[in-house]
Design an enzyme around this catalytic site. Structure first.
Site, PDB file in Angstrom:
ATOM      1  N   LYS A 132      33.819  34.059  20.699  1.00 18.12           N
ATOM      2  CA  LYS A 132      34.880  35.000  21.079  1.00 18.12           C
ATOM      3  C   LYS A 132      35.650  34.392  22.240  1.00 18.12           C
ATOM      4  O   LYS A 132      35.104  34.212  23.325  1.00 18.12           O
ATOM      5  CB  LYS A 132      34.257  36.346  21.478  1.00 18.12           C
ATOM      6  CG  LYS A 132      35.235  37.375  21.988  1.00 18.12           C
ATOM      7  CD  LYS A 132      36.266  37.745  20.960  1.00 18.12           C
ATOM      8  CE  LYS A 132      35.749  38.779  19.974  1.00 18.12           C
ATOM      9  NZ  LYS A 132      36.727  39.059  18.895  1.00 18.12           N
TER      10      LYS A 132
ATOM     11  N   HIS B  45      34.324  40.862   9.317  1.00 19.03           N
ATOM     12  CA  HIS B  45      34.470  41.179  10.735  1.00 19.03           C
ATOM     13  C   HIS B  45      33.386  42.157  11.189  1.00 19.03           C
ATOM     14  O   HIS B  45      32.798  42.862  10.383  1.00 19.03           O
ATOM     15  CB  HIS B  45      35.862  41.811  10.919  1.00 19.03           C
ATOM     16  CG  HIS B  45      36.082  42.508  12.218  1.00 19.03           C
ATOM     17  ND1 HIS B  45      35.957  43.884  12.372  1.00 19.03           N
ATOM     18  CD2 HIS B  45      36.430  42.030  13.420  1.00 19.03           C
ATOM     19  CE1 HIS B  45      36.242  44.201  13.624  1.00 19.03           C
ATOM     20  NE2 HIS B  45      36.524  43.110  14.281  1.00 19.03           N
TER      21      HIS B  45
HETATM   22 MG   LIG Z   1      38.473  38.716  15.154  1.00 16.80          MG
END
Ligand SMILES: [Mg+2]
Length: 427
Positions: free
Chosen positions: A198, A325
């Site tokens: 991330k 996701h």
């Molecule tokens: Mg994403």
């Protein structure tokens, strides 16, 4: 609707929606930082046959309001009538306000608000169908094409602990060495075969360095980077140039279909999204613009398991890749994600999951876990997981105590950086 009477018939009698709060570590992202608790809702859908179907959804106030309004309209619905579910939810919600439980899954929309409500009940109906027939949800979705679903290690920059609290068990990760150490722990413990970072947290050069460090440390692992649209098109071009050939895909570098298309036009690096293509209406313009090559599905906001399989078919038709996701979730959602992925042949990328970051759980242990980088489809009927009623009660008490009613990654970041706005693109 008239349905033939068989021993597998059952109709909904009542529904309980229980908001819960689970401890969440200070994971950093483009908007800010995770709060101390993440919100979820657990649905228990009861029938006249004595069955209980489970589901897990977002737990923020607008979601709870929609779940409760829809619940009131579902008594008497057959567990087999999924089209009836869609109709009843749409009528019950009427003029629903556009909303999204997190800015990290694209812009708020009316379609998404309705779709996420339908999804929450549809998963419970599939669980009921499985319990009524003895079949697994993946069998009801067309049969498992894989019995083990690969997941990727979801790496996060993070503080050692929430401000003012003791350090958590996960440790600090704020530079390439910290990210590699975190990846090592997750790979050693869970056997992950691919890694996703991330990003959008630090200047892109630092995140490029982290990716290069991961490449050196894990030469055989596919790598992904997801800055959640925190880069301009120009910055995205620069990063894509440096990471072409290094990443499996680059996820949402820039915002919007136009921004992504501008990035895609100048790189061979495959671009993926869970932000600019989040409803079926987004697909035609994204395909026309050549904005993305991989779509990250998420049954929670695409409208459920059937809608996700419809998305899979559209991706197949247009030659788009399909991945999955994740938002913070517990075992009921992990089970639903696993059944869906097991039954979706062109979902060939390892799926995302936040589950390694959760120290609390709402299901009984043993049914589902990441091992050797994958989750084996639970063998029991329906979703194959059982609610732990004591944990549900405890996590609901935690919800009542914690005071959080909506996800907000900006305010806790502002407590540390008073000028923080969360506005994007920052780089
Ligand atoms: Mg994403």
């Amino acid at each position: 609707m008239s349905t033939p009477t068989t021993r597998t018939d059952a109709t909904i009698t009542d529904i309980t929606v229980t908001p819960i709060a689970v401890q969440d570590p200070p994971l950093l992202n483009s908007v800010g930082v995770h709060q101390s608790y993440a919100l979820r809702a657990i649905l228990q859908v009861r029938t006249d046959a004595g069955l209980v179907g489970l589901s897990e959804a977002y737990g923020d106030d607008p979601t709870l309001d929609r779940l409760n309004r829809a619940s009131a309209a579902l008594a008497g619905l057959s567990i087999w009538d999924l089209n009836g579910l869609n109709r009843r939810v749409a009528v019950a919600l009427g003029e629903v306000a556009p909303d999204s439980p997190t800015e990290l899954a694209g812009a708020p929309s009316v379609a998404k608000a309705i779709a996420s409500t339908v999804s929450a009940f549809e998963v419970a109906l599939y669980d009921l169908q499985g319990k009524a027939t003895g079949l697994r949800v993946c069998d009801l979705l067309g049969g498992a094409v894989r019995e083990e679903v690969p997941f990727s290690a979801y790496l996060f920059y993070k503080w050692a602990g929430h401000p003012g609290a003791e350090p958590d068990s996960f440790g600090e990760a704020l530079d390439p060495d910290g990210i590699v150490a975190q990846a090592r722990r997750l790979v050693d413990r869970y056997g992950f075969g691919s890694l996703k970072l991330k990003g959008g947290v630090f200047p892109p050069e630092e995140e490029i360095a982290a990716i290069r460090a991961l490449r050196d440390a894990f030469p055989g692992h596919p790598l992904r980077l997801d800055p959640n649209a925190n880069w301009t098109v120009e910055t995205s071009h620069r990063v894509a140039e440096q990471l072409s050939g290094v990443l499996e895909y680059l996820e949402d570098p820039a915002g919007g279909i136009d921004g992504m298309a501008q990035v895609a036009a100048r790189t061979d690096l495959p671009l993926a999204t869970n932000m600019c293509v989040t409803t079926f209406d987004d697909i035609p313009p994204a395909v026309a613009a050549g904005a993305v090559r991989i779509v990250l599905s998420d049954h929670h906001f695409w409208g459920g398991l059937r809608a996700s399989q419809k998305l899979a078919g559209i991706c197949e038709t247009f030659g788009l890749g399909l991945s999955m996701h994740s938002n913070t979730h517990l075992g009921v959602s992990l089970a639903a994600m696993t059944h869906l992925a097991a039954a979706t042949s062109n979902l060939t990328y390892a799926c995302d999951t936040h589950s390694v970051w959760q120290v609390e759980e709402v299901i009984e242990p043993g049914a589902i876990a990441v091992r050797d980088g994958a989750v084996r489809v639970p063998p029991g009927p329906g979703l194959g997981v059982t609610l732990d009623e004591d944990s549900l009660a405890r996590l609901h008490e935690q919800y009542l105590r914690c005071g959080i009613r909506r996800r907000d990654d900006i305010t806790p970041m502002r407590a540390v950086h008073p000028d923080w706005t969360g506005a994007r693109p920052r780089f």
